[in-house]
Design a protein around this motif. Structure first.
Motif, PDB file in Angstrom:
ATOM      1  N   ILE A   1      40.999   7.435 -45.318  1.00 38.69           N
ATOM      2  CA  ILE A   1      41.479   8.376 -44.304  1.00 38.69           C
ATOM      3  C   ILE A   1      42.977   8.202 -44.069  1.00 38.69           C
TER       4      ILE A   1
ATOM      5  N   LEU B   1      40.556  12.713 -47.491  1.00 37.65           N
ATOM      6  CA  LEU B   1      40.036  12.729 -46.125  1.00 37.65           C
ATOM      7  C   LEU B   1      38.521  12.898 -46.099  1.00 37.65           C
TER       8      LEU B   1
ATOM      9  N   GLY C   1      36.836   9.760 -47.386  1.00 34.41           N
ATOM     10  CA  GLY C   1      36.978   8.703 -46.387  1.00 34.41           C
ATOM     11  C   GLY C   1      36.046   8.887 -45.208  1.00 34.41           C
ATOM     12  N   ILE C   2      35.896  10.123 -44.751  1.00 34.38           N
ATOM     13  CA  ILE C   2      34.993  10.398 -43.626  1.00 34.38           C
ATOM     14  C   ILE C   2      33.549  10.121 -44.015  1.00 34.38           C
TER      15      ILE C   2
END
Length: 64
Positions: free
Chosen positions: A53, A9, A12-13
């Protein structure tokens, strides 16, 4: 949520926001290793970040 999912996560962010910045400021697109122009590189970073994500949210990665 496992540690690996949280890492996916966060990565991905970061990639997703980097793609947004590269879309509005083409000088940042030089850091993206993808063939094509600045907009294509930004779109590729946005899609790559979104994939990371999605993997982080929906695929449970065991760490044992």
């Amino acid at each position: 949520m496992e540690t690996a999912n949280i890492i996916f996560l966060l990565i991905g962010i970061i990639i997703f926001f980097f793609g947004i910045v590269a879309f509005f400021n083409p000088n940042w697109a030089r850091w993206i290793n993808f063939p094509g122009g600045p907009r294509l590189k930004a779109i590729a970073a946005l899609l790559g970040g979104a994939i990371f994500i999605i993997i982080g949210f929906f695929i449970e990665i065991p760490t044992n």
